[in-house]
Design a protein around this motif. Structure first.
Motif, PDB file in Angstrom:
ATOM      1  N   LEU A 129      56.253  22.391  53.626  1.00  0.00           N
ATOM      2  CA  LEU A 129      56.369  22.982  52.071  1.00  0.00           C
ATOM      3  C   LEU A 129      56.093  21.640  51.278  1.00  0.00           C
ATOM      4  O   LEU A 129      55.443  21.653  50.277  1.00  0.00           O
ATOM      5  N   ALA A 130      56.853  20.727  51.659  1.00  0.00           N
ATOM      6  CA  ALA A 130      56.452  19.573  50.966  1.00  0.00           C
ATOM      7  C   ALA A 130      55.274  18.870  50.922  1.00  0.00           C
ATOM      8  O   ALA A 130      54.644  18.405  49.659  1.00  0.00           O
ATOM      9  N   ARG A 131      54.403  19.022  51.877  1.00  0.00           N
ATOM     10  CA  ARG A 131      53.188  18.463  51.926  1.00  0.00           C
ATOM     11  C   ARG A 131      52.318  19.512  51.251  1.00  0.00           C
ATOM     12  O   ARG A 131      51.241  19.036  50.315  1.00  0.00           O
ATOM     13  N   THR A 132      52.575  20.731  51.375  1.00  0.00           N
ATOM     14  CA  THR A 132      51.627  21.872  50.514  1.00  0.00           C
ATOM     15  C   THR A 132      51.781  21.642  48.953  1.00  0.00           C
ATOM     16  O   THR A 132      50.948  21.756  48.287  1.00  0.00           O
ATOM     17  N   PHE A 134      53.395  19.046  47.312  1.00  0.00           N
ATOM     18  CA  PHE A 134      53.516  17.555  46.508  1.00  0.00           C
ATOM     19  C   PHE A 134      52.481  16.535  46.993  1.00  0.00           C
ATOM     20  O   PHE A 134      52.183  15.541  46.405  1.00  0.00           O
ATOM     21  N   LEU A 135      51.839  16.777  48.503  1.00  0.00           N
ATOM     22  CA  LEU A 135      51.086  15.741  48.634  1.00  0.00           C
ATOM     23  C   LEU A 135      49.681  16.288  49.461  1.00  0.00           C
ATOM     24  O   LEU A 135      49.419  17.423  49.276  1.00  0.00           O
ATOM     25  N   SER A 136      48.923  15.305  49.507  1.00  0.00           N
ATOM     26  CA  SER A 136      47.476  15.770  50.063  1.00  0.00           C
ATOM     27  C   SER A 136      47.593  15.996  51.661  1.00  0.00           C
ATOM     28  O   SER A 136      48.865  15.914  52.303  1.00  0.00           O
ATOM     29  N   GLN A 137      46.488  16.320  52.144  1.00  0.00           N
ATOM     30  CA  GLN A 137      46.530  16.665  53.929  1.00  0.00           C
ATOM     31  C   GLN A 137      46.091  15.373  54.667  1.00  0.00           C
ATOM     32  O   GLN A 137      45.778  15.678  55.737  1.00  0.00           O
ATOM     33  N   ASP A 138      46.012  14.225  53.950  1.00  0.00           N
ATOM     34  CA  ASP A 138      45.506  13.115  54.804  1.00  0.00           C
ATOM     35  C   ASP A 138      46.457  12.691  55.694  1.00  0.00           C
ATOM     36  O   ASP A 138      47.593  12.840  55.842  1.00  0.00           O
ATOM     37  N   THR A 142      51.680   6.348  55.694  1.00  0.00           N
ATOM     38  CA  THR A 142      51.971   6.497  54.417  1.00  0.00           C
ATOM     39  C   THR A 142      52.359   8.028  53.811  1.00  0.00           C
ATOM     40  O   THR A 142      53.424   8.181  53.307  1.00  0.00           O
ATOM     41  N   ARG A 143      51.593   8.893  54.053  1.00  0.00           N
ATOM     42  CA  ARG A 143      51.878  10.355  53.750  1.00  0.00           C
ATOM     43  C   ARG A 143      52.852  10.866  54.489  1.00  0.00           C
ATOM     44  O   ARG A 143      53.636  11.755  54.018  1.00  0.00           O
ATOM     45  N   LYS A 144      52.744  10.505  55.957  1.00  0.00           N
ATOM     46  CA  LYS A 144      53.957  11.026  56.748  1.00  0.00           C
ATOM     47  C   LYS A 144      55.295  10.537  56.168  1.00  0.00           C
ATOM     48  O   LYS A 144      56.332  11.494  56.244  1.00  0.00           O
ATOM     49  N   LEU A 145      55.209   9.214  55.746  1.00  0.00           N
ATOM     50  CA  LEU A 145      56.522   8.587  55.706  1.00  0.00           C
ATOM     51  C   LEU A 145      57.066   9.310  54.164  1.00  0.00           C
ATOM     52  O   LEU A 145      58.189   9.646  53.987  1.00  0.00           O
ATOM     53  N   LYS A 146      56.032   9.561  53.030  1.00  0.00           N
ATOM     54  CA  LYS A 146      56.548  10.292  51.926  1.00  0.00           C
ATOM     55  C   LYS A 146      56.856  11.549  52.156  1.00  0.00           C
ATOM     56  O   LYS A 146      57.774  12.431  51.726  1.00  0.00           O
ATOM     57  N   GLU A 147      56.220  12.349  53.331  1.00  0.00           N
ATOM     58  CA  GLU A 147      56.400  13.812  53.654  1.00  0.00           C
ATOM     59  C   GLU A 147      57.853  13.986  54.064  1.00  0.00           C
ATOM     60  O   GLU A 147      58.593  14.647  53.713  1.00  0.00           O
ATOM     61  N   ALA A 148      58.386  12.872  55.027  1.00  0.00           N
ATOM     62  CA  ALA A 148      59.708  12.949  55.213  1.00  0.00           C
ATOM     63  C   ALA A 148      60.710  12.893  54.138  1.00  0.00           C
ATOM     64  O   ALA A 148      61.708  13.431  54.245  1.00  0.00           O
ATOM     65  N   ALA A 149      60.585  11.784  53.362  1.00  0.00           N
ATOM     66  CA  ALA A 149      61.358  11.368  52.197  1.00  0.00           C
ATOM     67  C   ALA A 149      61.352  12.450  51.527  1.00  0.00           C
ATOM     68  O   ALA A 149      62.704  13.076  51.112  1.00  0.00           O
TER      69      ALA A 149
END
Length: 697
Positions: A129-132, A134-138, A142-149
């Motif tokens: 849900l966070a990825r969908t 707030f974030l990109s699908q890269d 870095t994206r995985k760390l942001k996703e976890a946070a």
């Protein structure tokens, strides 16, 4: 002994201090990280990039443009079976972890190593849900760390149930389906609460690879994936072994459907909206999306108008109906053809058609503006102007006739006489005030008076609406308001819309409305007569009856009807067809408005201004009526007009039988003049740009 106790007390205090300090430091670090992350509580207003929602004036969804989540379930409406299927398929420890599942990661690694391929993912539902949102699908660290946070923050700010429901509303499930409501409809033509265990399991198995597991693409692979999800549901105790076996052996029973709101409920209108929207919002706002556009369209009227076009278009002609609210410019109806699926060409906004005698509005208005009066007498007889010899239908001439009766009977010779009397410039200036001839210049040729220059149906409707609005022209618009992703108001017609401009003095407009009413009560537009309503309108027919028009108004609404062929061939009909269709449409919606009269016939006393003289100063700056917006009070307090004694009596029209619906037309196209004029260079080559031989009605 005391020293020993003191020693251990100091150690305990020091440990406690270190613990408190560590906790405070951890909280400070968490708060610092949180400050750099989006507020998860705004997730409920999330819209996918590019999504534009169009709603009608009454709030009905017309269409959703872009990669839209087209249907959402409200909190508390998510079926338990669907929730269980997705938890089993995507995140079996959903209710135990805090957003990131360490056990799940370890299990996925072991499973994938054993299988020799990626068979199980480690991302939790919260992370997805966070990825969908707030974030990109890269696929980066870095994206995985942001996703976890973000997942940890989501878990702190929202309940588990809120997270699960939002995920099920937004997850992409293939075939342009965003969210469980879309997917249930796209694959099974059902609502989520109607799904069986097998159907819920099939949809729940799609997120890892929607295009691969789609039953519409790979039905065998979809069955295998369904069985995997059903087995997991059994392991979690959501369904029994027998239920899983029955669902696994059941056929797919697919009933594919387009996503809801994928197609427009008013496609000709929304195609125009798509052209107009960039004029009011920036390209960046369009790309970011999340826009909600409240349009002017009344979907109920639109459906009625579409049916009228299909039922009343003569032979196999195309048809158009456009309805405008005079005081606001709001377009309430736009039917651009019989069937959008067969032809996306919007004849209301894109087709250039000869307006026929509906164009006579402008020479008559220009003449009255410059001192000609409705009771002034003209001689209706055969006459030529530099080789151009207009004739009336059936070579019928009235001799001495008042200007009002000439319009009532749509006499071509009088229209050209008016043009000769007041000059080309006066007519062009008047037409330009209504935005007629501003995009495609009008040439100074005699056939102009009876509609030689092509116009769009929308532009002609807007001009007649301005006359109904007592001379104030308001540009037609499809928008009530536009709101952004956070429901902020970006544009409002009441604040930012066109305020209108005076195109005619109100007394001139009132005189025109008075004369146009007589066209309907006893002239060429009698087929449009409404028993309990004042109607002002004008018929129009081009050469060979290639274009059949009627533009008519009640005080609160202006509607145009047009019939014709796209290839411009003859219709073998007459403008009475358009007038009759106008009546069929208006009869279905007239009860939305209280009966109201037009303004009374004005007393005109301005002196005549011949060509070359300065136009007289405006003598009547009455504040215009600003449009009917469902007010209960009458709009015009003036008494209805009764026939004036100066008018020469006319023979009563033939009775209208149910079979005929209207009397025989009064106007008729005529042969070409001996020497047609040369076209102006700026429009040379345009199809049908000018036909000096055409006679309009």
């Amino acid at each position: 002994m005391n020293r020993t106790r003191l020693h251990w007390a100091l150690i305990a205090a020091t440990a406690a201090g270190i613990g408190v300090g560590a906790a405070l430091a951890s909280r400070a670090i968490t708060d610092a990280i949180d400050a750099t992350l989006p507020d998860a509580r705004g997730i409920a207003s999330f819209n996918r990039p590019g999504t534009i929602t169009l709603v009608s004036t009454t709030g009905e969804v017309i269409q959703k443009l872009g990669p839209a989540t087209r249907d959402k379930l409200k909190p508390g409406e998510m079926p338990q079976l669907v929730q269980q299927a997705f938890i089993a398929a995507e995140d079996r420890r959903f209710f135990q972890h805090d957003g990131v599942d360490g056990w799940g990661i370890a299990r996925a690694v072991i499973t994938n190593v054993r299988q020799g391929s990626v068979r199980e993912g480690a991302s939790t539902i919260t992370q997805q849900l966070a990825r969908t949102v707030f974030l990109s699908q890269d696929r980066t660290i870095t994206r995985k760390l942001k996703e976890a946070a973000l997942a940890l923050k989501l878990e702190r700010q929202l309940s588990k149930q809120q997270i699960l429901e939002q995920y099920l509303n937004y997850v992409y499930l293939g075939s342009s389906a965003y969210g469980i409501a879309d997917a249930a409809w796209v694959y099974f033509s059902k609502t989520p609460d109607q799904l069986t265990a097998g159907e819920a399991a099939l949809i729940a198995g799609l997120p890892p690879a929607p295009s691969i597991y789609s039953p519409l693409v790979n039905p065998d692979l979809a069955r295998q994936r369904r069985s995997v999800v059903l087995e997991r549901m059994t392991q979690e105790g959501f369904i029994s072994r027998s239920e899983a076996a029955a669902a696994s052996n059941a056929p797919l029973n697919l009933r594919p459907a387009l996503p809801k709101y994928f197609n427009s409920a008013a496609p000709f209108f929304t195609s125009w909206v798509a052209q107009e929207l960039p004029k009011h919002v920036s390209q960046e706002q369009l790309e970011v999306g999340g826009l909600k556009v409240r349009t002017s369209i009344n979907l109920d009227w639109q459906r009625k108008a579409q049916a009228v076009v299909r039922q009343n278009a003569p032979y196999d002609t195309e048809g158009v109906i456009v309805t405008i609210e005079p005081g606001t410019g709001l377009v309430r109806v736009m039917v651009g053809g019989k069937d959008f699926n067969k032809s996306q060409f919007n004849r209301a906004t894109q087709a250039l058609r000869s307006p026929g005698s509906t164009f006579k509005l402008f020479p008559y208005a220009a003449a009255i503006d410059r001192g000609v009066k409705p009771e002034d007498i003209f001689i209706d007889e055969p006459r030529c102007w530099r080789g151009y010899c207009p004739k009336n239908f059936g070579a019928k001439y009235f001799g001495r006739v008042s200007l009002a009766d000439a319009l009532k009977n749509s006499l071509n010779t009088v229209a050209v006489q008016l043009q000769d009397k007041v000059g080309f410039d006066a007519i062009i200036e008047t037409a330009n005030g209504f935005d007629i001839g501003t995009k495609r210049p009008l040439g100074k040729y005699y056939p102009m008076a009876i509609g030689a220059y092509e116009q769009t149906i929308l532009d002609m409707t807007a001009a007649y609406a301005a006359v109904t609005n007592r001379g104030v022209f308001v540009k037609p618009t499809p928008f009530e308001e536009i709101r952004g992703p956070k429901d902020e108001l970006l544009w409002s017609r009441r604040v930012d819309g066109d305020r209108g401009r005076r195109a005619l003095d109100s007394d001139v407009a009132d005189a025109m409305n008075w004369m146009l009413q007589r066209v309907v009560t006893g002239g060429t537009g009698i087929a449009a007569k409404l028993e309990k309503r004042a109607v002002a309108g004008k018929t129009g027919t081009s050469e060979g009856a290639r274009d059949l028009w009627f533009i008519g108004s009640i005080p609160q609404l202006t509607t145009a009807v047009w019939f014709g062929y796209d290839n411009n061939r003859e219709t073998k009909s007459n403008s009475g067809e358009a007038a009759w269709a106008w009546k069929q449409f208006m009869a279905q919606i007239e009860d939305n408005f209280p009966p109201a009269p037009f303004p009374a016939k004005p007393a005109l006393n301005r002196p005549f201004q011949p060509p070359g003289k300065n136009k007289p100063q405006k003598t009547n700056q009455t504040v215009p009526y600003r449009g009917y917006e469902y007010q209960p009070e009458p709009l015009y307090p003036q008494p209805r007009w009764e026939p004036e004694p100066y008018m020469a009596p006319q023979p009563a029209p033939a009775p209208v039988s149910p079979q005929e619906s209207w009397p025989a037309p009064i106007e008729e196209p005529l042969p070409a003049p001996a020497t047609p004029p040369e076209p102006p260079a700026e429009v040379e080559g345009r199809r049908n740009w000018l036909k000096p031989q055409i006679q309009r009605r």
